[in-house]
Design an enzyme around this catalytic site. Structure first.
Site, PDB file in Angstrom:
ATOM      1  CB  SER A 125      -0.897  -0.013   1.244  1.00 41.22           C
ATOM      2  OG  SER A 125      -1.499   1.248   1.439  1.00 41.22           O
ATOM      3  CE1 TYR A 150      -3.164  -0.187   5.152  1.00 43.75           C
ATOM      4  CE2 TYR A 150      -3.632  -2.512   5.509  1.00 43.75           C
ATOM      5  CZ  TYR A 150      -3.424  -1.435   4.652  1.00 43.75           C
ATOM      6  OH  TYR A 150      -3.491  -1.628   3.294  1.00 43.75           O
ATOM      7  CE  LYS A 154      -1.302  -4.498   3.364  1.00 44.28           C
ATOM      8  NZ  LYS A 154      -1.561  -5.818   2.753  1.00 44.28           N
TER       9      LYS A 154
HETATM   10  C1  WQD Z   1      -9.688   9.152   1.463  1.00 46.82           C
HETATM   11  C2  WQD Z   1      -9.920  10.634   1.751  1.00 46.82           C
HETATM   12  C3  WQD Z   1     -10.261  11.157   4.070  1.00 46.82           C
HETATM   13  C4  WQD Z   1     -14.030   9.022   4.541  1.00 46.82           C
HETATM   14  C5  WQD Z   1      -6.842   4.185   3.349  1.00 46.82           C
HETATM   15  C6  WQD Z   1      -5.625   3.338   3.662  1.00 46.82           C
HETATM   16  C7  WQD Z   1      -5.059   2.781   2.381  1.00 46.82           C
HETATM   17  C8  WQD Z   1      -6.128   2.042   1.641  1.00 46.82           C
HETATM   18  C9  WQD Z   1      -7.286   2.984   1.347  1.00 46.82           C
HETATM   19  C10 WQD Z   1      -6.144  -0.291   2.205  1.00 46.82           C
HETATM   20  C11 WQD Z   1      -9.196  11.116   2.990  1.00 46.82           C
HETATM   21  C12 WQD Z   1     -11.510  11.456   3.260  1.00 46.82           C
HETATM   22  C13 WQD Z   1     -12.866   9.544   4.005  1.00 46.82           C
HETATM   23  C14 WQD Z   1     -15.059   9.907   4.957  1.00 46.82           C
HETATM   24  C15 WQD Z   1     -13.726  11.763   4.263  1.00 46.82           C
HETATM   25  N1  WQD Z   1      -6.597   0.944   2.410  1.00 46.82           N
HETATM   26  N2  WQD Z   1     -12.731  10.888   3.864  1.00 46.82           N
HETATM   27  N3  WQD Z   1     -14.878  11.260   4.796  1.00 46.82           N
HETATM   28  O1  WQD Z   1      -7.300   7.063   4.212  1.00 46.82           O
HETATM   29  O2  WQD Z   1      -6.541   7.642   1.840  1.00 46.82           O
HETATM   30  O3  WQD Z   1      -6.440   5.290   2.600  1.00 46.82           O
HETATM   31  O4  WQD Z   1      -7.777   3.452   2.616  1.00 46.82           O
HETATM   32  O5  WQD Z   1      -5.374  -0.723   1.426  1.00 46.82           O
HETATM   33  O6  WQD Z   1      -3.996   1.907   2.706  1.00 46.82           O
HETATM   34  O7  WQD Z   1      -4.636   4.160   4.246  1.00 46.82           O
HETATM   35  O8  WQD Z   1      -8.643   6.328   2.174  1.00 46.82           O
HETATM   36  O9  WQD Z   1     -11.013   6.457   1.591  1.00 46.82           O
HETATM   37  O10 WQD Z   1     -10.359   6.421   4.056  1.00 46.82           O
HETATM   38  O11 WQD Z   1      -9.936   8.463   2.680  1.00 46.82           O
HETATM   39  O12 WQD Z   1     -13.571  12.997   4.130  1.00 46.82           O
HETATM   40  O13 WQD Z   1     -16.150   9.495   5.471  1.00 46.82           O
HETATM   41  O14 WQD Z   1     -11.321  10.834   2.016  1.00 46.82           O
HETATM   42  O15 WQD Z   1     -10.022  12.200   5.018  1.00 46.82           O
HETATM   43  O16 WQD Z   1      -8.757  12.441   2.750  1.00 46.82           O
HETATM   44  P1  WQD Z   1      -7.197   6.694   2.771  1.00 46.82           P
HETATM   45  P2  WQD Z   1     -10.064   6.857   2.661  1.00 46.82           P
END
Ligand code: WQD
Length: 337
Positions: A125, A150, A154
């Protein structure tokens, strides 16, 4: 040729099983069903015309892993997805993550390296980069420490593979995913988040379908053009195809080193507000959201430099953000109908 896909009924695993079958591979899907449902097999069959061989197996049970590999000595490789993947949960319950994401990896590798074809594709990741200094992120960017448990699993997983490949026949490709989204265009398989979705896109589609009252946007005071975080959202089918290309690279002995690393993204960064706007465009409906405080642990910006995957792996993401969001929306509507 027979390939094992661990976590094969999960979100990315099931899409990869489809692409492997499309390329004529015989697939054995392993899953402990902790974050997947057996009915995914039916969805795969609807797309490809056949179900992979499925074995319910918890890779944390060393003897069960040994028994499995003794039964399947003719496999040509393993694509390893099986892992827990919720960043927030990993902070609350680190030992669950170290046991599931590390022990299972070690047990699989211990058996694989005894087989004649020790080819291994590892689901890694972009989270290993933490907040990278330079955008877009290249594979030689420093791998940060003290990120979530997490992310740490990785990072440790990659190191275990590097160390093992030095002294055993193991040959591996590490695939660092950016943000996987969307669903198969047939809407026969897709993401099935359990409980309240942690990730942005499933939360958007559940809000749009009326399951959630509104989307909380975690902060609009970041140093970005519109103040919201930027990520590289890659369609799950593009991601799945990259796994098949990577496996074929190992099978054809085209790899230049025993362990190679590739970033898998589109190369394009999109802010949270841009994703919301794109979703409203493809769904034709306004999304109910509010700006709230930042989420602990979020980085400001991450998007991939995809030159290495494009030129060396010979793979490129082809699906636009809008098409990916449209597939996610079609899937959400299908599973709620
Ligand atoms: C994306 C953006 C949030 C939810 C994580 C893991 C990564 C992979 C994908 C596994 C961010 C914003 C999110 C919400 C929001 N997982 N957001 N409201 O954190 O980039 O990555 O998930 O492999 O390894 O680190 O993904 O989709 O959680 O967030 O504003 O209800 O959306 O702040 O900026 P992230 P995400």
């Amino acid at each position: 040729m027979k390939v094992v896909v661990t976590g094969g009924l999960g979100f990315i695993g099931s899409h990869t099983v489809v692409e492997l079958q499309n390329q004529g591979f015989e697939v054995i899907a392993i899953d402990n069903l902790s974050n997947a449902e057996e009915k995914v097999l039916l969805g795969i069959e609807k797309i490809t015309g056949k179900q992979p061989h499925f074995e319910k197996l918890d890779l944390r049970e060393k003897s069960a892993v040994q028994h499995f590999f003794k039964k399947h000595t003719d496999i040509v490789g393993v694509i390893h997805f099986a892992a827990s993947k919720a960043v927030g949960e990993s902070v609350e319950n680190p030992l669950l993550y170290y046991e599931n994401n590390i022990n299972a990896l070690v047990y699989v590798l211990q058996e694989l390296i005894q087989l004649p074809r020790a080819n291994f594709i590892f689901s890694s990741s972009c989270t290993v980069y933490g907040q990278a200094e330079k955008m877009p992120i290249t594979e030689d960017a420093p791998v940060q420490l003290a990120i979530s448990p997490y992310g740490n699993t990785k990072q440790i997983g990659e190191e275990i593979i590097q160390d093992t490949a030095k002294v055993t026949p193991l040959r591996s490709i590490l695939l660092r995913y950016f943000n996987p989204i969307g669903a198969h265009p047939t809407a026969e398989i897709g993401e099935l988040p359990i409980g309240v979705p942690q990730n942005l896109v499933p939360f958007i589609t559940q809000t749009a379908i009326g399951l959630r009252e509104k989307l909380s946007v975690f902060g609009n005071d970041y140093p970005t053009p519109d103040g919201t975080c930027i990520r590289d959202y890659i369609h799950v089918v593009d991601l799945a195809k990259a796994h098949v290309v990577a496996l074929q690279r190992l099978l054809n002995k085209q790899n230049q080193e025993k362990v190679e690393t590739f970033n898998l993204g589109t190369g394009k960064g999109s802010s949270v507000l841009e994703v919301i706007q794109a979703f409203e465009n493809v769904s034709g409906q306004k999304l109910n959201y509010q700006i709230v405080a930042r989420r602990e642990g979020d980085i400001t910006e991450a998007y991939a430099n995809t030159d290495k995957a494009n030129t060396i792996l010979g793979w490129k993401a082809e699906t636009s953000l809008e098409e990916a969001l449209a597939s996610a929306w079609k899937w959400e509507q299908k599973i709620r109908s």
